[in-house]
Design a protein around this motif. Structure first.
Motif, PDB file in Angstrom:
ATOM      1  N   LEU A 167     -16.766  -6.850   1.928  1.00 19.19           N
ATOM      2  CA  LEU A 167     -16.452  -6.447   3.572  1.00 19.19           C
ATOM      3  C   LEU A 167     -15.254  -6.947   3.877  1.00 19.19           C
ATOM      4  O   LEU A 167     -14.454  -7.945   3.333  1.00 19.19           O
ATOM      5  N   LEU A 168     -14.703  -6.307   4.956  1.00 17.38           N
ATOM      6  CA  LEU A 168     -13.443  -6.985   5.667  1.00 17.38           C
ATOM      7  C   LEU A 168     -13.957  -7.426   7.261  1.00 17.38           C
ATOM      8  O   LEU A 168     -14.669  -6.372   7.866  1.00 17.38           O
ATOM      9  N   ARG A 169     -13.309  -8.483   7.625  1.00 11.81           N
ATOM     10  CA  ARG A 169     -13.806  -9.072   8.920  1.00 11.81           C
ATOM     11  C   ARG A 169     -12.479  -9.502   9.486  1.00 11.81           C
ATOM     12  O   ARG A 169     -11.676 -10.620   8.902  1.00 11.81           O
ATOM     13  N   ILE A 170     -11.994  -8.921  10.619  1.00 11.43           N
ATOM     14  CA  ILE A 170     -11.149  -9.481  11.346  1.00 11.43           C
ATOM     15  C   ILE A 170     -11.342 -10.615  12.515  1.00 11.43           C
ATOM     16  O   ILE A 170     -11.752 -10.350  13.313  1.00 11.43           O
ATOM     17  N   GLU A 171     -10.815 -11.674  12.060  1.00 10.20           N
ATOM     18  CA  GLU A 171     -11.205 -12.785  12.760  1.00 10.20           C
ATOM     19  C   GLU A 171     -10.121 -13.155  13.938  1.00 10.20           C
ATOM     20  O   GLU A 171      -9.168 -13.905  13.731  1.00 10.20           O
ATOM     21  N   ASP A 172     -10.461 -12.506  15.116  1.00  8.77           N
ATOM     22  CA  ASP A 172      -9.467 -12.381  16.172  1.00  8.77           C
ATOM     23  C   ASP A 172     -10.164 -13.079  17.395  1.00  8.77           C
ATOM     24  O   ASP A 172      -9.724 -12.867  18.398  1.00  8.77           O
ATOM     25  N   VAL A 173     -11.064 -14.262  17.083  1.00  9.34           N
ATOM     26  CA  VAL A 173     -11.563 -14.966  18.207  1.00  9.34           C
ATOM     27  C   VAL A 173     -10.758 -15.604  18.837  1.00  9.34           C
ATOM     28  O   VAL A 173     -10.563 -15.711  20.206  1.00  9.34           O
ATOM     29  N   ASP A 174      -9.596 -16.326  18.468  1.00  7.64           N
ATOM     30  CA  ASP A 174      -8.495 -16.982  19.181  1.00  7.64           C
ATOM     31  C   ASP A 174      -7.399 -15.880  19.619  1.00  7.64           C
ATOM     32  O   ASP A 174      -6.554 -15.827  18.705  1.00  7.64           O
ATOM     33  N   ARG A 175      -7.649 -15.382  20.548  1.00  3.37           N
ATOM     34  CA  ARG A 175      -6.909 -14.206  20.928  1.00  3.37           C
ATOM     35  C   ARG A 175      -5.389 -14.773  21.241  1.00  3.37           C
ATOM     36  O   ARG A 175      -4.256 -13.843  21.151  1.00  3.37           O
ATOM     37  N   SER A 176      -5.308 -16.141  21.615  1.00  3.87           N
ATOM     38  CA  SER A 176      -3.825 -16.253  21.978  1.00  3.87           C
ATOM     39  C   SER A 176      -2.847 -16.615  20.656  1.00  3.87           C
ATOM     40  O   SER A 176      -1.748 -16.503  20.683  1.00  3.87           O
ATOM     41  N   ALA A 178     -13.494 -10.305  18.010  1.00  6.03           N
ATOM     42  CA  ALA A 178     -13.516 -10.338  19.333  1.00  6.03           C
ATOM     43  C   ALA A 178     -14.468  -9.507  20.207  1.00  6.03           C
ATOM     44  O   ALA A 178     -14.898  -9.808  21.303  1.00  6.03           O
ATOM     45  N   ALA A 179     -15.090  -8.399  19.555  1.00  4.05           N
ATOM     46  CA  ALA A 179     -16.168  -7.999  20.086  1.00  4.05           C
ATOM     47  C   ALA A 179     -17.450  -8.312  19.806  1.00  4.05           C
ATOM     48  O   ALA A 179     -18.648  -7.768  20.268  1.00  4.05           O
TER      49      ALA A 179
END
Ligand code: GLU
Length: 297
Positions: A42-51, A80-81
């Motif tokens: 699986l692929l997970r985009i780890e974009d919690v740290d938007r900055s 992020a979602a």
């Protein structure tokens, strides 16, 4: 892993830069391990740290992976979602008394550490001195921290890494009460990764050795949230000529994918794969699955 458990692995890039030679090694290793075990990847985009994330890099990474023949078995997730899920996990920790609000700034922490005679090299990670465990002392709450002393108990966290062998860390002393949610309301990598690995049913985490030090924090969170602990395999790092770890921070160049087969061969060398005769990316990947040295470990 018992025969009955279906292997589920993942690659979890942060879209802070395009894939580089080091991140391709982690992606390839996780893909090969999943395939060698007949599992899902699986692929997970780890974009919690938007900055720190840059727009468009998620798509670029997915495209770079595709050029190397690495396709996920399920639609990718974007962290992020998923903030509501992390908020629910934090609420459970708060209700159990395992998380507390903290009003300390970086400067406050440095002042306490300096008063204790603890000198910090610039950019070193600070072991939180526990100031707000006993209350905010009139400060405004900024972040939420895990109460590691209560969660960890007396024994260090131990785990058997498939490559590094037996590892251990005394989290309260080595790391201290780490942050779960930042002052701006965003969740930290530690909380998000634990929630998502469980939500995606990940049985095996294969990632770069630079992340091995995070594993005990994540195991502690898994225990505090009543979640299963996956198996871990931390892969060798690609070193720059000066011996430094190659990373986006040290200015690693994006992968040159004019010749994806050559990029895969270089990643394969880091993973100790023997030279494989193959004329195309699919052929090379097929041979690499057969030659994968971590199959039975
Ligand atoms: N998102 C992290 C990174 O790009 C990897 C997280 C993980 O594999 O646990 O460094």
């Amino acid at each position: 892993m018992s025969e009955a458990t279906v292997y589920r692995g993942r690659f979890a890039p942060s879209p802070t830069g395009p894939l580089h030679a080091g991140s391709l090694v982690a992606a390839l290793a996780s893909w090969l391990d999943a395939r060698a075990h007949g599992g899902c990847w699986l692929l997970r985009i780890e974009d919690v740290d938007r900055s720190r994330c840059k727009p468009g890099l998620d798509r670029m990474i997915i495209d770079q992976l595709a050029r190397c023949g690495l396709y996920a078995d399920e639609p990718p997730l974007w962290q992020a979602a998923r903030e509501p899920l992390y908020a629910q996990a934090l609420a459970r920790l708060q209700a159990a008394g395992h998380a507390y609000p903290c009003g300390c700034t970086r400067k406050d922490i440095d002042t306490v550490l300096a008063a204790r005679g603890e000198r910090l090299p610039r950019h070193a990670e600070r072991v939180y001195p526990g100031t707000c465990r006993s209350g905010l002392h009139g400060r405004v709450p900024r972040s939420w921290r895990l109460r590691t002393d209560v969660c960890a108990g007396a024994e260090p966290i131990r785990w058997q890494d498939r490559r590094l062998g037996l590892q251990q860390q005394d989290v309260p002393h080595a790391v201290g009460d780490f942050v779960l949610r930042h002052g701006d309301g965003s969740s930290t990598y530690q909380l998000a990764v634990v929630v998502d690995d469980a939500a995606q049913g990940i049985t095996d985490i294969v990632r770069g050795e630079d992340l091995a030090d995070n594993t005990p924090r994540q195991m502690l969170l898994q225990q505090a949230l009543g979640l299963a602990t996956p198996r871990y395999l931390h892969t060798p790092l690609v070193r720059a000529a000066d011996g430094q770890k190659l990373s986006k921070q040290t200015g690693a160049l994006p992968l040159d994918l004019a010749d994806p087969l050559a990029a895969l061969r270089r990643a394969g060398e880091v993973l100790e794969l023997p030279p494989l005769s193959a004329a195309s990316v699919p052929e090379w990947l097929c041979a690499a699955v057969q030659a994968w040295p971590w199959r039975a470990r």
